[in-house]
Each structure stands twice: as C-alpha cells, then as structure tokens.
Design a protein around this motif. Structure first.
Motif, PDB file in Angstrom:
ATOM      1  N   GLY A  32       0.801  -1.217   0.000  1.00  0.00           N
ATOM      2  CA  GLY A  32       0.000   0.000   0.000  1.00  0.00           C
ATOM      3  C   GLY A  32       0.831   1.263   0.000  1.00  0.00           C
ATOM      4  O   GLY A  32       0.497   2.233  -0.695  1.00  0.00           O
ATOM      5  N   VAL A  33       1.916   1.283   0.761  1.00  0.00           N
ATOM      6  CA  VAL A  33       2.748   2.490   0.846  1.00  0.00           C
ATOM      7  C   VAL A  33       3.734   2.565  -0.306  1.00  0.00           C
ATOM      8  O   VAL A  33       3.952   3.632  -0.891  1.00  0.00           O
ATOM      9  CB  VAL A  33       3.494   2.519   2.201  1.00  0.00           C
ATOM     10  N   MET A  34       4.346   1.450  -0.653  1.00  0.00           N
ATOM     11  CA  MET A  34       5.436   1.458  -1.620  1.00  0.00           C
ATOM     12  C   MET A  34       5.019   0.997  -3.006  1.00  0.00           C
ATOM     13  O   MET A  34       5.779   1.175  -3.961  1.00  0.00           O
ATOM     14  CB  MET A  34       6.575   0.542  -1.121  1.00  0.00           C
ATOM     15  N   GLY A  35       3.870   0.342  -3.122  1.00  0.00           N
ATOM     16  CA  GLY A  35       3.478  -0.217  -4.410  1.00  0.00           C
ATOM     17  C   GLY A  35       4.392  -1.341  -4.845  1.00  0.00           C
ATOM     18  O   GLY A  35       4.581  -1.579  -6.039  1.00  0.00           O
ATOM     19  N   LEU A  36       4.933  -2.077  -3.859  1.00  0.00           N
ATOM     20  CA  LEU A  36       5.946  -3.099  -4.133  1.00  0.00           C
ATOM     21  C   LEU A  36       5.372  -4.494  -3.933  1.00  0.00           C
ATOM     22  O   LEU A  36       4.762  -4.784  -2.904  1.00  0.00           O
ATOM     23  CB  LEU A  36       7.150  -2.917  -3.209  1.00  0.00           C
ATOM     24  N   ILE A  37       5.561  -5.373  -4.906  1.00  0.00           N
ATOM     25  CA  ILE A  37       5.219  -6.788  -4.757  1.00  0.00           C
ATOM     26  C   ILE A  37       6.443  -7.493  -4.186  1.00  0.00           C
ATOM     27  O   ILE A  37       7.461  -7.637  -4.853  1.00  0.00           O
ATOM     28  CB  ILE A  37       4.820  -7.401  -6.106  1.00  0.00           C
ATOM     29  N   ASN A  38       6.331  -7.941  -2.937  1.00  0.00           N
ATOM     30  CA  ASN A  38       7.481  -8.494  -2.229  1.00  0.00           C
ATOM     31  C   ASN A  38       7.314  -9.990  -2.012  1.00  0.00           C
ATOM     32  O   ASN A  38       6.721 -10.432  -1.028  1.00  0.00           O
ATOM     33  CB  ASN A  38       7.652  -7.770  -0.884  1.00  0.00           C
ATOM     34  N   LEU A  39       7.849 -10.790  -2.917  1.00  0.00           N
ATOM     35  CA  LEU A  39       7.786 -12.240  -2.766  1.00  0.00           C
ATOM     36  C   LEU A  39       8.696 -12.749  -1.654  1.00  0.00           C
ATOM     37  O   LEU A  39       8.550 -13.889  -1.211  1.00  0.00           O
ATOM     38  CB  LEU A  39       8.159 -12.926  -4.084  1.00  0.00           C
ATOM     39  N   ALA A  40       9.633 -11.913  -1.207  1.00  0.00           N
ATOM     40  CA  ALA A  40      10.565 -12.341  -0.164  1.00  0.00           C
ATOM     41  C   ALA A  40       9.982 -12.201   1.235  1.00  0.00           C
ATOM     42  O   ALA A  40      10.669 -12.477   2.219  1.00  0.00           O
ATOM     43  CB  ALA A  40      11.869 -11.537  -0.261  1.00  0.00           C
ATOM     44  N   VAL A  82      17.295  -1.306   1.956  1.00  0.00           N
ATOM     45  CA  VAL A  82      18.355  -0.352   1.604  1.00  0.00           C
ATOM     46  C   VAL A  82      19.195  -0.865   0.436  1.00  0.00           C
ATOM     47  O   VAL A  82      19.532  -0.100  -0.487  1.00  0.00           O
ATOM     48  CB  VAL A  82      19.249  -0.077   2.835  1.00  0.00           C
ATOM     49  N   LEU A  83      19.521  -2.150   0.444  1.00  0.00           N
ATOM     50  CA  LEU A  83      20.444  -2.676  -0.563  1.00  0.00           C
ATOM     51  C   LEU A  83      19.771  -3.055  -1.881  1.00  0.00           C
ATOM     52  O   LEU A  83      20.381  -2.930  -2.944  1.00  0.00           O
ATOM     53  CB  LEU A  83      21.174  -3.902  -0.003  1.00  0.00           C
ATOM     54  N   VAL A  84      18.515  -3.531  -1.817  1.00  0.00           N
ATOM     55  CA  VAL A  84      17.874  -4.089  -3.016  1.00  0.00           C
ATOM     56  C   VAL A  84      16.581  -3.366  -3.367  1.00  0.00           C
ATOM     57  O   VAL A  84      16.423  -2.846  -4.473  1.00  0.00           O
ATOM     58  CB  VAL A  84      17.596  -5.600  -2.824  1.00  0.00           C
ATOM     59  N   ASP A  92       9.091  -1.763 -13.142  1.00  0.00           N
ATOM     60  CA  ASP A  92       7.893  -2.535 -13.436  1.00  0.00           C
ATOM     61  C   ASP A  92       7.699  -3.642 -12.400  1.00  0.00           C
ATOM     62  O   ASP A  92       8.657  -4.124 -11.798  1.00  0.00           O
ATOM     63  CB  ASP A  92       8.038  -3.147 -14.834  1.00  0.00           C
ATOM     64  N   HIS A  93       6.428  -4.054 -12.201  1.00  0.00           N
ATOM     65  CA  HIS A  93       6.149  -5.112 -11.222  1.00  0.00           C
ATOM     66  C   HIS A  93       6.863  -6.412 -11.563  1.00  0.00           C
ATOM     67  O   HIS A  93       7.204  -7.192 -10.666  1.00  0.00           O
ATOM     68  CB  HIS A  93       4.644  -5.358 -11.127  1.00  0.00           C
ATOM     69  N   LEU A  94       7.089  -6.686 -12.840  1.00  0.00           N
ATOM     70  CA  LEU A  94       7.813  -7.898 -13.218  1.00  0.00           C
ATOM     71  C   LEU A  94       9.229  -7.864 -12.672  1.00  0.00           C
ATOM     72  O   LEU A  94       9.746  -8.882 -12.186  1.00  0.00           O
ATOM     73  CB  LEU A  94       7.827  -8.060 -14.739  1.00  0.00           C
ATOM     74  N   ASP A  95       9.886  -6.702 -12.732  1.00  0.00           N
ATOM     75  CA  ASP A  95      11.227  -6.575 -12.163  1.00  0.00           C
ATOM     76  C   ASP A  95      11.210  -6.818 -10.654  1.00  0.00           C
ATOM     77  O   ASP A  95      12.108  -7.451 -10.098  1.00  0.00           O
ATOM     78  CB  ASP A  95      11.791  -5.182 -12.448  1.00  0.00           C
ATOM     79  N   GLN A  96      10.170  -6.313  -9.989  1.00  0.00           N
ATOM     80  CA  GLN A  96      10.052  -6.516  -8.547  1.00  0.00           C
ATOM     81  C   GLN A  96       9.870  -7.998  -8.212  1.00  0.00           C
ATOM     82  O   GLN A  96      10.477  -8.505  -7.270  1.00  0.00           O
ATOM     83  CB  GLN A  96       8.867  -5.701  -8.013  1.00  0.00           C
ATOM     84  N   VAL A  97       9.047  -8.675  -9.000  1.00  0.00           N
ATOM     85  CA  VAL A  97       8.811 -10.102  -8.780  1.00  0.00           C
ATOM     86  C   VAL A  97      10.101 -10.884  -8.961  1.00  0.00           C
ATOM     87  O   VAL A  97      10.458 -11.747  -8.141  1.00  0.00           O
ATOM     88  CB  VAL A  97       7.708 -10.619  -9.728  1.00  0.00           C
ATOM     89  N   LEU A  98      10.840 -10.604 -10.032  1.00  0.00           N
ATOM     90  CA  LEU A  98      12.072 -11.337 -10.303  1.00  0.00           C
ATOM     91  C   LEU A  98      13.121 -11.078  -9.223  1.00  0.00           C
ATOM     92  O   LEU A  98      13.797 -12.008  -8.757  1.00  0.00           O
ATOM     93  CB  LEU A  98      12.614 -10.951 -11.676  1.00  0.00           C
ATOM     94  N   ALA A  99      13.257  -9.812  -8.818  1.00  0.00           N
ATOM     95  CA  ALA A  99      14.269  -9.476  -7.819  1.00  0.00           C
ATOM     96  C   ALA A  99      13.936 -10.089  -6.463  1.00  0.00           C
ATOM     97  O   ALA A  99      14.822 -10.641  -5.779  1.00  0.00           O
ATOM     98  CB  ALA A  99      14.393  -7.956  -7.698  1.00  0.00           C
ATOM     99  N   THR A 100      12.679 -10.017  -6.052  1.00  0.00           N
ATOM    100  CA  THR A 100      12.326 -10.565  -4.739  1.00  0.00           C
ATOM    101  C   THR A 100      12.294 -12.090  -4.764  1.00  0.00           C
ATOM    102  O   THR A 100      12.529 -12.736  -3.734  1.00  0.00           O
ATOM    103  CB  THR A 100      10.969 -10.004  -4.255  1.00  0.00           C
ATOM    104  N   PHE A 101      12.030 -12.692  -5.927  1.00  0.00           N
ATOM    105  CA  PHE A 101      12.163 -14.151  -6.028  1.00  0.00           C
ATOM    106  C   PHE A 101      13.625 -14.556  -5.854  1.00  0.00           C
ATOM    107  O   PHE A 101      13.923 -15.578  -5.215  1.00  0.00           O
ATOM    108  CB  PHE A 101      11.631 -14.650  -7.369  1.00  0.00           C
TER     109      PHE A 101
END
Length: 307
Positions: A32-40, A82-84, A92-101
């Motif tokens: 909600g705050v960051m608009g981030l999909i965090n699979l981690a 901070v690091l990632v 893009d959300h796809l980049d967020q998904v790949l990075a957190t995966f």
C-alpha cells in the motif's frame, strides 16, 4: 457432529487467521505504501522463526527468542530495503517479482548454510503450556489462545499506529501521494525503510509464534506467503482492516472446511472416499472464496481508499 469439536475447530481457525494476519498486514502495508510486490516476505517469516529457535536454544528462553525474531526480521528487512528494494520502486512489477524471487533463493541458501538442512524445534514456554477446558469438557491449548490474543493486540497496535501517531499520518500520506509528501520535505527513503522493517518484524513474529507448533525449516515461508496474498486480495490490497477480516475469514473457512466437508460427503460415499475427496475440496475452498468475493467486489472487501 459434536459441538465441542466444532468449537475447537473454530478456535483453530481463529488462531490460523491471526497468524495469517501477522503475515498479511506487513505485506499489505508494504504494497500500500510502496506499491511493491514483495515475494521475499515469506523469507522474513522464516528468518524470524530461525532467529527465535536459535536464541531460545542458546538461552533457554522462548521470550528472548521472540524478541530476537522481531529484531532479526526487522534488521533483515531494513537491510534488504536499503540494498535491493530501494532500486525497485520505479521499476515494473515484473522486475520486482524477479528481484524478490531471487531474494527467496538467497535467504533459503543462506539459512541452510548457517543452520543446516535439518529442522529446528521450539518448545512452548511453560507459562503458556497446558490447556483450558472448553464448554463440553474439551481441552484446548493455552498457547493457541495466546496466539489469538497476540493477534488482537497487534491489530489494535497497528490501528493506533496508523490512525493516532505522526508516523501513521506519514504512512497514510505516503500511501495516498508519495510525491507530495516528498515535496513537503519528509524523508521518504527513511519512511520506506521504517515501513519495510515494520512489515518484516510482523512476519518474523508470525514465524516465531508458529515455530512452536511445527518444525522450523528452510522454505517454511513460501506456503504461508501464498495464503497471505490470498488474504490481501480478499481483504483489499493496502488495507489493514481488510487484512484482518480477510485473514480471519480464510482461517475459519479453511479449518472448518477440512472438518465439515468430509462429514458432509460421508452421507453419500464411503468414509475413506469422503475423507480423501473432502480434504481435496477443502484445500480449494479459500480459492473458490477468493474468486466469489472478487466477482462481487473486485477491489476486495475493504479497499484501501475505504480504510
């Protein structure tokens, strides 16, 4: 069907629901705050469980382990942000998904390197051992009731934090218009780090509490992460109230469905077939529930704009 058995399963559903709330509240707050999909997020749940198990084994105190789970998961979350994560907000959300995966794989292998491949075990603290007698003379573990109580306290604390504090005002403002609060001079980077660490701490707390009910092992966060996503979709993405009601709904439906469906099917087919078929159908119930709710309310039960 016996009433004590149904009451026991309802309490199990509430306990499961509040555990899911601890996971989903941090996840929906971050989105909600960051608009981030965090699979981690499930990996932070695992970090909290391992931190609690390791410190409890070293000190003999579950309570010190619980503090360690909060501190360890929050520190891991802040470091990851901070690091990632900080480099992914405009992506893009796809980049967020790949990075957190990728972070899931890193956390899993790092945990395996530190603790090995064998599961760890947490003992229920003596203060919360034993059982209470429910109506109908059915015993129920005090520890499970304590998880329900902890979930209620966290829900109340999050409500007060979001609605009554300066930090909560900034979180709500960041959810509504992050560019505006940055223009007003608020350090948006620090705010994001705090929110991410808070969400991670809630996940770590959930992992520590559940660790005393099951083994603590590598990969334990991924199945719970899937259910947490179901919860926030049902409740409304970005809504803490939605996460609470969605988690309780999923917990009760899942737990009672595993009891009631085999009983209902046993009226038509053999008990063994009813047990296997009922278990298979029960595992699908929450996804059917999610589909029905989205068909009627595409934004979930309590969209963020509505609270």
């Amino acid at each position: 069907m016996q009433i004590p058995l149904l009451l026991e399963q309802l309490l199990n559903g509430l306990q499961f629901g509040f555990m899911l709330f601890l996971m989903a509240s941090g996840l929906t707050l971050i989105f909600g705050v960051m608009g981030l999909i965090n699979l981690a997020h499930g990996s932070l749940y695992m970090v909290g469980a391992f931190a609690c198990a390791a410190v409890a084994a070293a000190t003999g105190s579950f309570w010190l382990g619980l503090v360690a789970s909060l501190a360890g998961a929050a520190a891991a979350g802040a470091l990851v942000e901070v690091l990632v994560i900080r480099r992914l907000y405009g992506r893009d959300h796809l980049d967020q998904v790949l990075a957190t995966f990728a972070l899931i794989l890193i956390f899993s292998e790092g945990t395996r390197w530190l603790f090995g491949s064998f599961p760890l075990y947490l003992d229920i603290p003596p203060l919360l051992g034993g059982a209470l007698t429910l109506p109908g003379s059915a015993p129920y573990p005090i520890y499970r009731l304590a998880i329900i109580g902890a979930g209620l306290l966290v829900a109340l604390g999050l409500y007060l934090l979001i609605s009554r504090t300066r930090l909560g005002m900034r979180i709500r403002a960041g959810e509504a218009d992050r560019e505006m609060i940055a223009a007003l001079g608020i350090d948006i980077r620090t705010l994001y780090t705090i929110v991410f660490a808070l969400g991670a701490a809630l996940a770590g707390m959930a992992g520590a509490l559940v660790g005393a009910l099951q083994s603590v092992q590598v990969g334990m966060g991924e199945p719970v992460l899937i259910l947490a996503f179901v919860v926030i979709v049902i409740g409304g993405i970005g809504s803490i109230r939605g996460a609470l009601f969605g988690a309780l709904l999923v917990g009760v439906v899942d737990t009672t469905g595993r009891l009631l469906l085999p009983l209902a099917l046993s009226s038509f087919i053999s008990p063994s077939a009813a047990a296997s078929t009922g278990a298979a159908l029960a595992s699908m119930l929450i996804y059917v529930l999610m589909a029905l709710i989205l068909a009627l309310r595409p934004r979930g039960l309590f969209p963020a704009a509505a609270g």
